[in-house]
Design an enzyme around this catalytic site. Structure first.
Site, PDB file in Angstrom:
ATOM      1  N   CYS A   1       0.851  -1.105  -0.039  1.00 50.79           N
ATOM      2  CA  CYS A   1       0.007  -0.067  -0.021  1.00 50.79           C
ATOM      3  C   CYS A   1       0.945   1.132  -0.238  1.00 50.79           C
ATOM      4  CB  CYS A   1      -0.909   0.198   1.218  1.00 50.79           C
ATOM      5  SG  CYS A   1      -2.080  -1.318   1.222  1.00 50.79           S
TER       6      CYS A   1
ATOM      7  N   ARG B   1       3.969  -0.114  -4.752  1.00 50.04           N
ATOM      8  CA  ARG B   1       3.840  -0.626  -3.715  1.00 50.04           C
ATOM      9  C   ARG B   1       2.303  -1.390  -3.396  1.00 50.04           C
ATOM     10  NH1 ARG B   1       6.833   1.854   0.432  1.00 50.04           N
ATOM     11  NH2 ARG B   1       5.526   1.198   1.879  1.00 50.04           N
TER      12      ARG B   1
ATOM     13  N   TRP C   1      -2.628  -2.965  -1.657  1.00 50.34           N
ATOM     14  CA  TRP C   1      -2.504  -4.116  -1.979  1.00 50.34           C
ATOM     15  C   TRP C   1      -3.100  -4.966  -0.988  1.00 50.34           C
ATOM     16  CZ3 TRP C   1      -0.380  -8.554   0.828  1.00 50.34           C
ATOM     17  CH2 TRP C   1       0.176  -9.436   0.078  1.00 50.34           C
TER      18      TRP C   1
ATOM     19  N   ASN D   1      -2.100   1.749   5.796  1.00 49.53           N
ATOM     20  CA  ASN D   1      -1.375   0.717   5.183  1.00 49.53           C
ATOM     21  C   ASN D   1      -1.100  -0.406   6.322  1.00 49.53           C
ATOM     22  OD1 ASN D   1       0.947  -1.035   4.178  1.00 49.53           O
ATOM     23  ND2 ASN D   1       2.257   0.908   4.477  1.00 49.53           N
ATOM     24  N   GLY D   2      -1.112  -1.400   6.201  1.00 49.93           N
ATOM     25  CA  GLY D   2      -0.685  -2.456   7.245  1.00 49.93           C
ATOM     26  C   GLY D   2      -2.084  -3.354   7.606  1.00 49.93           C
TER      27      GLY D   2
ATOM     28  N   GLU E   1      17.982 -16.574  -8.807  1.00 53.42           N
ATOM     29  CA  GLU E   1      17.473 -15.330  -8.745  1.00 53.42           C
ATOM     30  C   GLU E   1      16.963 -15.098 -10.224  1.00 53.42           C
ATOM     31  OE1 GLU E   1      16.751 -12.479  -7.803  1.00 53.42           O
ATOM     32  OE2 GLU E   1      16.883 -11.006  -9.099  1.00 53.42           O
TER      33      GLU E   1
ATOM     34  N   LYS F   1      12.964 -14.128 -11.262  1.00 55.66           N
ATOM     35  CA  LYS F   1      12.499 -13.426 -12.098  1.00 55.66           C
ATOM     36  C   LYS F   1      11.566 -13.769 -13.043  1.00 55.66           C
ATOM     37  CE  LYS F   1      13.619 -10.328 -10.446  1.00 55.66           C
ATOM     38  NZ  LYS F   1      14.476 -10.175  -9.297  1.00 55.66           N
TER      39      LYS F   1
ATOM     40  N   GLU G   1       7.863 -14.343 -11.209  1.00 48.26           N
ATOM     41  CA  GLU G   1       7.323 -13.328 -10.652  1.00 48.26           C
ATOM     42  C   GLU G   1       6.840 -12.467 -11.655  1.00 48.26           C
ATOM     43  OE1 GLU G   1      10.790 -10.446  -9.021  1.00 48.26           O
ATOM     44  OE2 GLU G   1       9.213 -10.043  -8.331  1.00 48.26           O
TER      45      GLU G   1
ATOM     46  N   HIS H   1      20.741 -35.717  -7.487  1.00 51.22           N
ATOM     47  CA  HIS H   1      19.787 -36.092  -6.252  1.00 51.22           C
ATOM     48  C   HIS H   1      18.599 -35.955  -6.376  1.00 51.22           C
ATOM     49  CE1 HIS H   1      23.829 -36.518  -4.464  1.00 51.22           C
ATOM     50  NE2 HIS H   1      24.115 -35.370  -4.984  1.00 51.22           N
TER      51      HIS H   1
ATOM     52  N   LYS I   1       5.755  -3.999  -4.374  1.00 50.66           N
ATOM     53  CA  LYS I   1       7.442  -3.734  -4.255  1.00 50.66           C
ATOM     54  C   LYS I   1       7.600  -4.178  -2.823  1.00 50.66           C
ATOM     55  CE  LYS I   1      11.304  -2.200  -5.741  1.00 50.66           C
ATOM     56  NZ  LYS I   1      12.016  -3.628  -6.499  1.00 50.66           N
TER      57      LYS I   1
END
Ligand code: AGP
Length: 618
Positions: free
Chosen positions: A2, A27, A76, A103-104, A487, A491, A494, A510, A613
């Site tokens: 948010c 955000r 969000w 926000n939260g 990484e 990428k 997402e 394995h 983000k």
């Protein structure tokens, strides 16, 4: 999660708030909304599910009055689906004169809601946030002073929250409270701003104040007051923002991610600047508070971070252990926090975070400090909570990273990890200075070498476009190539929403080799054939094993590696460097590959679905 914006001053409020939301949309983008108090004295609100563009369209159809005070939110979703009704702002009171954004997560919202429902309050949304709006409105009706009412209610809220409130009956003030979620004040001339981070207002002012835990802000056009939740005045600590507004704009690039990939030579150079001299010697002023005895006494380093930042931590582990001879463990912050780690006063905890607001990492560092460790942050955002709560900070100077997928922040974090490794090695006398200087001098060449990789990025992009229909892509790496493989997979997950996994190449036999079937794309980070640890032949053998089972292999290898070409369908060459520093080069093609693949699928690379983000909830 948010984004929050508040403004009071002479400018056209709607423009200021919408521009701020545009810069904070990374955000969260499940919905967006604004409230203003118009010159007619009336509170008006518009809110819309989906991205900010939907809100802009809705305001175009149903304009808001001109105004000099307002708040805005980009969401969000946590409590309640991403609908118009659950979008913020939420209104409070039967007269609906109070508007609130949050926000939260308000953890005790259920019991507070039960109390309000019993008193006859009717709720318009499924959110935890609306509880706060009604409680403050009710308290205002009782005490007759908005600031007192606000202070009384925020003390009753548990969890993580930044809350902003405006009220029709006190139209010259924005009230804000901060508890475990970010909030920064922007100081203007006859105007003032609030934002989740400085990007919200950096185009208007570079003077900022970072709001501390459990503090209330009383923001007027000509005055800003800070108090604790208990009403004690707080002395503000002002800082100057060193980003400029253009750094947070696309500047002609097709996406923020494309721009931020291209920014990497600068991000790495800026992170090295002033810390590494041309002779390769190093000085980290930021940790001058640690004496040489302190640094020598460190007997263990624990790196806490999440996602991409944790992969930067993995690379740092290899470098620090090799150069400084200190054992390093890398922990996902959310796992570290909820077990019983062995932490002593000689443990150095290194917290890595682009935003400095990731709640899991903040909780991990608080926990580490409770256990007696000293905390060193590697952080990209000035005034961030992590920076405030750590004993020392090495800032990465990547500039604002807007795309949700981290690129330049990662390479800057890896760079900072190398600097820390070199500094510790030097202070502890663990590696000869001549050797450290050689590494330092090579590190200084990396920005130019990254530029070379960027010049050839089309090859990785073309492969990404070609593989747009792949169901799954696997990534293999070894040693410092292993975190880069993970990484690469992150990428792709997402950005392109396809199955992707990163494995340690040695682990393949394995189990994961069972995944290989005809045509399976596998991207392999090949170590340098010049590496004294002789990992190259082992990885080449791994390539042969998967090719024998039909894999389509793309190798990322260093220039001059003639052998690998025989075993891979495609080879992307990167310039030679010291094997330990290779991640700064090998990760770049993986970023280009994921960007191109997601773009070919028609996806929004800057704002992938379900993500935000900055993850400011646990
Ligand atoms: C990476 O592309 C991510 N979006 C994510 O993994 C990110 O790195 C992680 O959430 C940590 O964020 P931070 O660096 O702001 O703490």
């Amino acid at each position: 999660m948010c984004g929050i914006v508040g403004y009071v001053g002479p400018k056209a409020t709607l423009d200021v708030v919408l521009a701020g939301l545009g810069r904070l949309e990374y955000r969260g983008y499940d919905s967006a909304g604004v409230s203003v108090i118009g010159e007619n004295g009336k509170l008006e609100t518009r809110k819309k599910a989906g991205k900010l563009a939907n809100l802009r369209n809705s305001i175009a159809e149903n304009p808001l009055p001109s105004s000099h005070i307002g708040i805005g939110h980009t969401r969000w979703a946590t409590h309640g689906a991403p609908t118009d009704g659950n979008a913020h702002p939420h209104l409070g009171g039967t007269d609906l004169k109070l508007s609130l954004i949050h926000n939260g997560i308000i953890e005790n919202f259920a019991e507070l809601k039960a109390e309000l429902v019993a008193a006859g309050t009717v709720f318009a949304s499924e959110t935890d946030t609306e509880v706060a709006a009604h409680l403050i409105a009710a308290e205002y009706a009782r005490v007759g002073n908005l600031t007192d009412a606000f202070a009384n209610v925020v003390k009753r809220l548990h969890g993580a929250f930044t809350i902003l409130v405006i009220h029709e009956d006190e139209p010259d003030v924005v009230l804000a409270a901060r508890c475990n979620a970010p909030l920064v004040i922007g100081l203007g001339d006859g105007e003032n701003f609030l934002g989740s981070d400085v990007a919200a207002f950096v185009e208007h002012t570079k003077r900022a104040i970072s709001v501390g835990q459990n503090q209330i802000v009383i923001l007027r056009a000509d005055k800003v007051e800070l108090r604790t939740f208990d009403g004690e005045p707080v002395e503000a600590c002002e800082f100057t923002v060193d980003w400029d507004a253009s750094a947070a704009s696309k500047g002609g690039w097709s996406s923020f991610m494309a721009k931020e990939i291209a920014d990497q030579p600068q991000a790495v150079a800026d992170t090295l600047m002033g810390r590494l001299r041309s002779d390769g010697s190093i000085w980290l002023d930021e940790i001058s508070g640690f004496s040489t005895d302190d640094l020598k006494a460190i007997d263990r380093i624990i790196i806490v971070a999440c996602g991409t930042a944790s992969y930067a931590g993995d690379v740092a582990k290899y470098a620090i252990e090799k150069w400084a001879h200190v054992p390093v463990q890398v922990e996902l912050s959310h796992e570290f926090r909820y077990r019983s780690p062995i932490v002593t006063p000689n443990t150095l905890v290194v917290a890595i975070s682009q935003s400095g607001e990731t709640m899991d990492t903040l909780m991990a560092t608080r926990y580490a400090r409770e256990l007696g460790a000293r905390v060193l942050a590697i952080c990209n955002t000035q005034g961030a909570t992590l920076a405030r709560e750590s004993d020392a900070v090495i800032y990465t100077h990547a500039g604002p990273e807007v795309a949700v997928a981290s690129t330049k922040a990662l390479t800057a974090q890896i760079t900072a990890g190398y600097l820390l490794g070199l500094f510790l090695a030097s202070a502890r006398g663990a590696t000869p200075r001549t050797e450290l200087a050689k590494i330092g001098r090579e590190l200084l060449k990396l920005p130019a070498k990254i530029t070379k990789v960027l010049d050839g990025l089309e090859q990785a992009k073309a492969l990404g476009t070609e593989m747009a229909n792949a169901k799954s892509v696997l990534f293999l790496g070894r040693n410092v190539g292993y975190p880069i493989a993970m990484e690469g997979a992150l990428k792709l997950k997402e950005l392109a929403y396809i199955h992707a996994e990163g494995f340690a190449a040695g682990e393949l036999k394995h189990g994961p080799i069972a995944l290989i079937e005809a045509g399976q794309p596998v991207i392999v980070i090949v170590p340098s054939p010049r590496d004294v640890d002789s990992l190259h032949p082992k990885v080449v053998s791994n390539i042969q094993e998967i090719r024998a089972r039909g894999a389509r292999v793309i190798a990322i290898a260093e220039q001059g590696d003639t052998e690998v070409s025989q075993y891979a369908e495609d080879v992307i060459f990167v310039p030679q460097t010291l094997p330990m520093l290779a991640p700064l080069l090998t990760v770049i093609p993986l970023q280009g590959f994921a960007l191109a693949l997601a773009t070919a699928l028609g996806l929004d690379v800057d704002q992938p679905r379900n993500l935000a983000k900055s993850v400011t909830v646990e």
